[in-house]
Design a protein around this motif. Sequence first.
Motif, PDB file in Angstrom:
ATOM      1  N   PHE A 187       0.820  -1.200   0.000  1.00  0.00           N
ATOM      2  CA  PHE A 187       0.000   0.000   0.000  1.00  0.00           C
ATOM      3  C   PHE A 187       0.860   1.259   0.000  1.00  0.00           C
ATOM      4  N   MET A 188       1.948   1.242   0.773  1.00  0.00           N
ATOM      5  CA  MET A 188       2.830   2.410   0.805  1.00  0.00           C
ATOM      6  C   MET A 188       3.620   2.540  -0.488  1.00  0.00           C
ATOM      7  N   MET A 189       3.985   1.402  -1.078  1.00  0.00           N
ATOM      8  CA  MET A 189       4.751   1.407  -2.318  1.00  0.00           C
ATOM      9  C   MET A 189       3.947   2.054  -3.438  1.00  0.00           C
ATOM     10  N   ARG A 204      13.050  -8.681  16.056  1.00  0.00           N
ATOM     11  CA  ARG A 204      14.354  -8.383  15.451  1.00  0.00           C
ATOM     12  C   ARG A 204      14.337  -8.168  13.933  1.00  0.00           C
ATOM     13  N   ASP A 205      13.177  -8.160  13.304  1.00  0.00           N
ATOM     14  CA  ASP A 205      13.137  -7.857  11.869  1.00  0.00           C
ATOM     15  C   ASP A 205      11.841  -7.147  11.492  1.00  0.00           C
ATOM     16  N   LEU A 206      11.480  -6.157  12.293  1.00  0.00           N
ATOM     17  CA  LEU A 206      10.272  -5.392  11.992  1.00  0.00           C
ATOM     18  C   LEU A 206      10.523  -4.473  10.799  1.00  0.00           C
ATOM     19  N   LYS A 207       9.639  -4.546   9.807  1.00  0.00           N
ATOM     20  CA  LYS A 207       9.694  -3.698   8.614  1.00  0.00           C
ATOM     21  C   LYS A 207       8.350  -3.858   7.912  1.00  0.00           C
ATOM     22  N   PRO A 208       7.995  -2.940   7.012  1.00  0.00           N
ATOM     23  CA  PRO A 208       6.667  -3.017   6.380  1.00  0.00           C
ATOM     24  C   PRO A 208       6.394  -4.337   5.665  1.00  0.00           C
ATOM     25  N   GLU A 209       7.434  -4.984   5.092  1.00  0.00           N
ATOM     26  CA  GLU A 209       7.225  -6.251   4.409  1.00  0.00           C
ATOM     27  C   GLU A 209       6.791  -7.362   5.363  1.00  0.00           C
ATOM     28  N   ASN A 210       7.107  -7.220   6.646  1.00  0.00           N
ATOM     29  CA  ASN A 210       6.739  -8.235   7.637  1.00  0.00           C
ATOM     30  C   ASN A 210       5.515  -7.829   8.451  1.00  0.00           C
ATOM     31  N   LEU A 211       4.814  -6.815   7.975  1.00  0.00           N
ATOM     32  CA  LEU A 211       3.568  -6.391   8.606  1.00  0.00           C
ATOM     33  C   LEU A 211       2.446  -6.650   7.614  1.00  0.00           C
ATOM     34  N   LEU A 212       1.634  -7.656   7.904  1.00  0.00           N
ATOM     35  CA  LEU A 212       0.573  -8.068   6.996  1.00  0.00           C
ATOM     36  C   LEU A 212      -0.765  -7.510   7.457  1.00  0.00           C
ATOM     37  N   LEU A 249     -11.001 -13.493 -20.610  1.00  0.00           N
ATOM     38  CA  LEU A 249      -9.637 -13.002 -20.418  1.00  0.00           C
ATOM     39  C   LEU A 249      -8.792 -14.002 -19.629  1.00  0.00           C
ATOM     40  N   HIS A 250      -7.487 -13.764 -19.634  1.00  0.00           N
ATOM     41  CA  HIS A 250      -6.564 -14.459 -18.743  1.00  0.00           C
ATOM     42  C   HIS A 250      -5.908 -13.430 -17.828  1.00  0.00           C
ATOM     43  N   MET A 251      -5.631 -13.828 -16.592  1.00  0.00           N
ATOM     44  CA  MET A 251      -4.901 -12.973 -15.669  1.00  0.00           C
ATOM     45  C   MET A 251      -3.537 -13.591 -15.425  1.00  0.00           C
ATOM     46  N   VAL A 252      -2.478 -12.769 -15.522  1.00  0.00           N
ATOM     47  CA  VAL A 252      -1.118 -13.223 -15.256  1.00  0.00           C
ATOM     48  C   VAL A 252      -0.693 -12.654 -13.908  1.00  0.00           C
ATOM     49  N   ASP A 253      -0.469 -13.532 -12.953  1.00  0.00           N
ATOM     50  CA  ASP A 253      -0.143 -13.135 -11.585  1.00  0.00           C
ATOM     51  C   ASP A 253       1.361 -13.307 -11.341  1.00  0.00           C
ATOM     52  N   PHE A 254       1.994 -12.304 -10.749  1.00  0.00           N
ATOM     53  CA  PHE A 254       3.419 -12.342 -10.410  1.00  0.00           C
ATOM     54  C   PHE A 254       3.552 -12.472  -8.897  1.00  0.00           C
ATOM     55  N   THR A 255       4.375 -13.411  -8.433  1.00  0.00           N
ATOM     56  CA  THR A 255       4.595 -13.618  -7.011  1.00  0.00           C
ATOM     57  C   THR A 255       6.087 -13.585  -6.714  1.00  0.00           C
ATOM     58  N   ARG A 256       6.485 -12.750  -5.759  1.00  0.00           N
ATOM     59  CA  ARG A 256       7.896 -12.698  -5.346  1.00  0.00           C
ATOM     60  C   ARG A 256       8.206 -13.898  -4.464  1.00  0.00           C
ATOM     61  N   ARG A 257       9.321 -14.586  -4.761  1.00  0.00           N
ATOM     62  CA  ARG A 257       9.755 -15.718  -3.952  1.00  0.00           C
ATOM     63  C   ARG A 257      10.927 -15.346  -3.059  1.00  0.00           C
ATOM     64  N   GLN A 258      11.905 -14.648  -3.633  1.00  0.00           N
ATOM     65  CA  GLN A 258      13.079 -14.197  -2.893  1.00  0.00           C
ATOM     66  C   GLN A 258      13.537 -12.876  -3.498  1.00  0.00           C
ATOM     67  N   GLY A 259      14.221 -12.063  -2.669  1.00  0.00           N
ATOM     68  CA  GLY A 259      14.810 -10.832  -3.181  1.00  0.00           C
ATOM     69  C   GLY A 259      14.110  -9.590  -2.683  1.00  0.00           C
ATOM     70  N   ASP A 260      14.733  -8.458  -2.941  1.00  0.00           N
ATOM     71  CA  ASP A 260      14.241  -7.169  -2.477  1.00  0.00           C
ATOM     72  C   ASP A 260      12.907  -6.820  -3.139  1.00  0.00           C
ATOM     73  N   MET A 261      11.960  -6.302  -2.337  1.00  0.00           N
ATOM     74  CA  MET A 261      10.635  -5.979  -2.850  1.00  0.00           C
ATOM     75  C   MET A 261      10.679  -4.901  -3.933  1.00  0.00           C
ATOM     76  N   LEU A 262      11.494  -3.869  -3.740  1.00  0.00           N
ATOM     77  CA  LEU A 262      11.571  -2.796  -4.728  1.00  0.00           C
ATOM     78  C   LEU A 262      12.140  -3.311  -6.046  1.00  0.00           C
ATOM     79  N   LYS A 263      13.148  -4.180  -5.986  1.00  0.00           N
ATOM     80  CA  LYS A 263      13.712  -4.751  -7.205  1.00  0.00           C
ATOM     81  C   LYS A 263      12.696  -5.646  -7.902  1.00  0.00           C
TER      82      LYS A 263
END
Length: 491
Positions: free
Chosen positions: A110-112, A144-152, A439-453
């Motif tokens: 949401f912030m991104m 020990r790893d609080l950040k927006p990516e770990n807040l669901l 239609l078809h929907m193409v969904d992208f899911t991050r598995r590893q790596g930086d969210m911004l990248k």
Amino acid sequence: MATRMLLDRYEVGPTLGSGLSGKVKLATDTTTGQKVALKLIDAKRLESKPKERANLEREIAIMKRLSHSNIVNLRDVEFGVTWPKRDGTPKREVVAIVIDLAEGGELFDFMMYTGCFPEGIARAYFKQLINGLEHCHKEGVSHRDLKPENLLLSKDFQLQIADFGLSALTENEDGTPSLLRTECGTRGYMAPEVLAGTPYRGEAADIWSAGCVLFIMLAGFPPFQIASNTDWWFQRIRNRQYPLFWEAHLRSAMFSPGAMALIQKIFVADPGERATIEMIKADEWFRADDVPADTLAAELTRRKEQVQREKRREREAEERKKAEAKRARAAARGDETFDAFAEPVYRSVGGAGDGEGKGEEEADATPAPALPDDSVARFTYFYTNSTATAVTSRLSQAFSGLSADYDVTADTYKIKAKVSTPGGAVELRTRVYKAADGLHMVDFTRRQGDMLKFQDVFKTITEKLSDVIVAGPDELDAAAGEGGGAGGAAE
């Protein structure tokens, strides 16, 4: 296709995400009807990596201590579970971990996509973060790893702290406080004492990280790059030069005096003088009235719709840019005639053409799987009216153009890819689903790596496939709500 069951209780659905340690599946608890997240970890891998098994057992032991509405709670765990193939026959042994399903997605998304939050929304989420954190600390757990990516976010957009993989117990067996020594977490959110390599109290380090999250929710950008002496903004904090710190940031963001006062109590380099949770909860700004739950949900729902509109507008702008470049090239060749039939065909609302030569596309040997009715928030996807086979082929070409390592599962229209970027490798998965309106929907899911990248990779791929991307049903509905109507012209 046979339904896969686990532990005679959980009906297993599609994959939500995956990483080095295993997969996360959507599942339904057949005893309650509730949707849950099912994490599956290869037991054989753990046998060969005793340190990983010890870390997993520690994480499970810690999560068993916790039960709170602002934490992703552990519901069930079993070691040595037989994971069945799709036809129901045994495949391999896994560790099955069942946790709450956060249907609202990551706070980071949401912030991104929509920027900082209004102060009332930021305060509401900070309160929920502090409430969840207070429960952790009372149970002797430091995250020990609080950040927006770990807040669901839950289905009704309530914050839940997730990912206790780096957490630690902050008490000795006799109940006395213990000091931690491991430098872990995400460096931009790590407290200065953690980065300095000195023994530290986990509770104080968590509060520093929570302060970083609050600052980003209010400003839309971080307070500093890293809490070390090489960082100008942190030096102002360390030297208690707060007027200079705020003067630099107020050029780009707005903070109320109350919010600034609370952040100053948290951003204190000496952990012994840093605000405690009790001090934060007694703060005047923190104690201000809550935003009602329905107001919070309405704002986040609006922001989700805004994300979809912005994506649609980006695609429209890209198509206009391409059309202008095409006309310019034609003019340079001396061909001043504009051929309307040579232009892409657009839906009444949408960013991309229906695709030239669609009649020549390869037909699908098998239908794409139906779009799961799982209510899970999706932000990185697009719609196309190309066949599943054709769009999978185009995705393969796009990944090849990025020099990515990728593997295509043709019968399920799924691609697993690893893309190298200047900021490190990004691992992702694409999956083609059958959607409404043909239609078809193409969904992208991050598995590893930086969210911004990951977001950068997603944007690059969609630019490469912009000629086959069309407006989806949700975007058409949003456009109709703006007054365009289904038969209106594109913006």
